[in-house]
Motif scaffolding. Structure first.
Motif, mmCIF file in Angstrom:
data_model
loop_
_atom_site.group_PDB
_atom_site.id
_atom_site.type_symbol
_atom_site.label_atom_id
_atom_site.label_comp_id
_atom_site.label_asym_id
_atom_site.label_seq_id
_atom_site.Cartn_x
_atom_site.Cartn_y
_atom_site.Cartn_z
ATOM 1 N N SER A 122 0.521 -1.189 -0.326
ATOM 2 C CA SER A 122 -0.102 0.007 0.169
ATOM 3 C C SER A 122 0.644 0.971 -0.250
ATOM 4 O O SER A 122 0.548 2.072 -0.616
ATOM 5 C CB SER A 122 -1.240 0.301 1.384
ATOM 6 O OG SER A 122 0.080 -0.114 2.890
ATOM 7 N N SER A 123 1.902 1.451 0.429
ATOM 8 C CA SER A 123 2.757 2.652 0.681
ATOM 9 C C SER A 123 3.473 3.625 -0.668
ATOM 10 O O SER A 123 3.145 4.173 -1.152
ATOM 11 C CB SER A 123 3.800 1.731 1.740
ATOM 12 O OG SER A 123 3.089 2.083 2.939
ATOM 13 N N GLU A 126 0.886 4.164 -2.733
ATOM 14 C CA GLU A 126 0.493 5.668 -2.429
ATOM 15 C C GLU A 126 1.619 6.675 -2.619
ATOM 16 O O GLU A 126 0.928 7.579 -3.575
ATOM 17 C CB GLU A 126 0.259 5.545 -0.817
ATOM 18 C CG GLU A 126 0.081 7.096 -0.375
ATOM 19 C CD GLU A 126 -0.579 7.191 0.637
ATOM 20 O OE1 GLU A 126 -1.291 8.087 1.381
ATOM 21 O OE2 GLU A 126 0.561 6.490 1.772
ATOM 22 N N GLN A 130 0.798 9.289 -6.266
ATOM 23 C CA GLN A 130 1.560 10.995 -5.720
ATOM 24 C C GLN A 130 2.244 11.073 -6.981
ATOM 25 O O GLN A 130 2.362 11.898 -7.914
ATOM 26 C CB GLN A 130 1.943 11.213 -4.823
ATOM 27 C CG GLN A 130 1.056 10.727 -2.958
ATOM 28 C CD GLN A 130 1.915 10.392 -2.230
ATOM 29 O OE1 GLN A 130 2.824 9.912 -1.872
ATOM 30 N NE2 GLN A 130 0.833 10.960 -1.310
ATOM 31 N N ASN A 160 -8.373 5.652 -8.842
ATOM 32 C CA ASN A 160 -9.011 5.706 -7.627
ATOM 33 C C ASN A 160 -9.505 4.691 -6.963
ATOM 34 O O ASN A 160 -9.886 4.290 -7.276
ATOM 35 C CB ASN A 160 -10.371 6.716 -8.623
ATOM 36 C CG ASN A 160 -11.651 6.635 -9.162
ATOM 37 O OD1 ASN A 160 -11.576 4.847 -8.203
ATOM 38 N ND2 ASN A 160 -11.848 6.514 -9.963
ATOM 39 N N ILE A 162 -9.433 4.415 -2.057
ATOM 40 C CA ILE A 162 -8.516 4.632 -0.484
ATOM 41 C C ILE A 162 -7.327 3.545 -0.851
ATOM 42 O O ILE A 162 -7.309 2.688 -0.797
ATOM 43 C CB ILE A 162 -9.468 4.469 0.053
ATOM 44 C CG1 ILE A 162 -11.027 5.008 0.394
ATOM 45 C CG2 ILE A 162 -8.733 4.555 1.653
ATOM 46 C CD1 ILE A 162 -11.564 4.361 0.789
ATOM 47 N N ASN A 164 -4.058 3.337 2.570
ATOM 48 C CA ASN A 164 -3.888 3.826 3.609
ATOM 49 C C ASN A 164 -4.589 4.533 4.255
ATOM 50 O O ASN A 164 -3.990 5.990 4.786
ATOM 51 C CB ASN A 164 -1.993 4.432 3.018
ATOM 52 C CG ASN A 164 -1.038 3.757 3.262
ATOM 53 O OD1 ASN A 164 -1.185 2.121 3.037
ATOM 54 N ND2 ASN A 164 -0.259 3.552 2.603
ATOM 55 N N GLY A 165 -6.007 4.723 3.824
ATOM 56 C CA GLY A 165 -6.690 5.693 4.775
ATOM 57 C C GLY A 165 -6.838 6.933 4.130
ATOM 58 O O GLY A 165 -7.915 7.360 4.734
ATOM 59 N N LYS A 166 -6.456 7.162 2.620
ATOM 60 C CA LYS A 166 -6.545 8.736 1.976
ATOM 61 C C LYS A 166 -7.251 8.377 1.111
ATOM 62 O O LYS A 166 -6.572 7.243 -0.021
ATOM 63 C CB LYS A 166 -5.659 9.210 2.045
ATOM 64 C CG LYS A 166 -4.044 9.239 3.193
ATOM 65 C CD LYS A 166 -3.265 9.529 2.889
ATOM 66 C CE LYS A 166 -2.678 9.779 4.064
ATOM 67 N NZ LYS A 166 -1.386 10.613 3.761
ATOM 68 N N GLU A 167 -8.238 9.448 0.612
ATOM 69 C CA GLU A 167 -8.789 8.388 -0.888
ATOM 70 C C GLU A 167 -7.912 9.745 -1.892
ATOM 71 O O GLU A 167 -7.922 10.375 -2.347
ATOM 72 C CB GLU A 167 -10.236 9.605 -1.343
ATOM 73 C CG GLU A 167 -11.376 8.509 -1.893
ATOM 74 C CD GLU A 167 -12.634 9.255 -1.693
ATOM 75 O OE1 GLU A 167 -13.395 9.596 -2.865
ATOM 76 O OE2 GLU A 167 -13.052 9.530 -0.929
ATOM 77 N N TYR A 168 -7.610 8.500 -3.252
ATOM 78 C CA TYR A 168 -6.634 9.483 -3.980
ATOM 79 C C TYR A 168 -7.775 9.239 -5.431
ATOM 80 O O TYR A 168 -8.231 8.215 -5.531
ATOM 81 C CB TYR A 168 -5.922 8.343 -4.287
ATOM 82 C CG TYR A 168 -4.759 8.713 -3.745
ATOM 83 C CD1 TYR A 168 -3.780 9.584 -3.578
ATOM 84 C CD2 TYR A 168 -4.655 7.832 -2.405
ATOM 85 C CE1 TYR A 168 -2.871 10.040 -2.930
ATOM 86 C CE2 TYR A 168 -3.717 8.182 -1.394
ATOM 87 C CZ TYR A 168 -2.710 9.976 -1.382
ATOM 88 O OH TYR A 168 -1.898 9.687 -0.737
ATOM 89 N N SER A 169 -7.328 9.843 -6.465
ATOM 90 C CA SER A 169 -8.371 10.027 -7.765
ATOM 91 C C SER A 169 -7.407 11.254 -8.300
ATOM 92 O O SER A 169 -7.232 12.114 -7.649
ATOM 93 C CB SER A 169 -10.102 10.644 -7.432
ATOM 94 O OG SER A 169 -10.993 11.158 -8.551
#
Length: 254
Positions: A122-123, A126, A130, A160, A162, A164-169
């Motif tokens: 997951s890291s 993420e 980014q 898109n 979630i 690591n607990g963050k929503e990405y899109s």
């Protein structure tokens, strides 16, 4: 001169890519001596079960474990092979440690190539999202892709979700399977299939051009262990265990 194998890269470039991967195979095999084989600690409890439950000799089991280590190294090189192939397509280039794996020369596409879909935690996912989003924000006409050469289905879709607990899109960040990405950059629906089909004959063609000294050398780990077995009179697995865990209680008596 007309290409023999693929119409989206030159035969010369194809053979260069095959040659580079072949060199990686040679280096991986040559590098597996006893010292490297022991680097990550061999699980001799598992090897004991494997030899008994699979009815395999200790020597064959150690050889299989050496080949497993080699295979793990080679899997890392296969992503590089696809980067090199794709970087030879007209209008695209390979990143060569520039932060991206593949870029369109007009900055309308950036891609990160992974050979398999399940190689990131997951890291890592993420961080990759980014990075791709940053390229998309910097280059306003760029579509950015996480490419999974060997995916669990064929797709080309927005990435898109979630992580690591963050929503990405992002409107221009995508994930895409290998077949769809080859289609995207070549304009040919079956470009990836074409590569698959010509590889056996292209590899044979390449191998016929080699001198005998350039062929893959055998690894030395098993022969080195065998030499120690002759001196110690241990079984092969006992020797591997002693070499790996001489500091464990009672193991110094093997």
């Amino acid at each position: 001169m007309k290409n023999i194998y693929l119409n989206y890269i030159s035969d010369e470039h194809l053979f260069k890519c095959i040659s580079n991967l072949h060199r990686s195979y040679i280096n991986a095999k040559n590098n597996i001596d006893k010292r490297k084989f022991y680097k990550n600690k061999v699980d001799t409890i598992k090897l004991t079960f494997d030899t008994k439950f699979n009815d395999i000799s200790e020597g064959d089991m150690i050889e299989a474990e050496v080949l497993r280590q080699i295979d793990k190294s080679i899997n890392n090189f296969l992503g590089t092979f696809h980067e090199e192939i794709l970087g030879g397509i007209n209008g695209f280039e390979r990143g060569n440690l520039s932060g991206f794996d593949i870029r369109a020369e007009d900055n309308t596409l950036f891609a990160d190539i992974k050979n398999k879909h399940n190689t990131m935690n997951s890291s890592s996912a993420e961080s990759l999202f980014q990075k791709l989003a940053q390229y998309a924000n910097t280059y306003k006409k760029a579509n950015c892709y996480w490419v999974q050469i060997l995916a669990n289905k064929s797709f080309n879709t927005h990435w898109n979700g979630i992580i690591n607990g963050k929503e990405y899109s992002h409107s221009r960040v995508f994930k895409i399977s290998g077949d769809q990405f080859y289609k995207l950059v070549t304009g040919q629906d079956d470009a990836f299939f074409q590569l698959y089909k010509i590889l056996p004959s292209a590899i044979d063609h390449y191998l016929r051009t080699l001198q005998p000294s350039e062929e893959i050398a055998l690894n030395s780990a098993l022969s080195e262990i065998g030499e120690e077995v002759v001196k110690s009179n241990r079984t092969i697995i006992d020797q591997v265990t002693f070499d790996n865990y001489p500091y464990y209680l009672g193991f110094d008596g093997l």
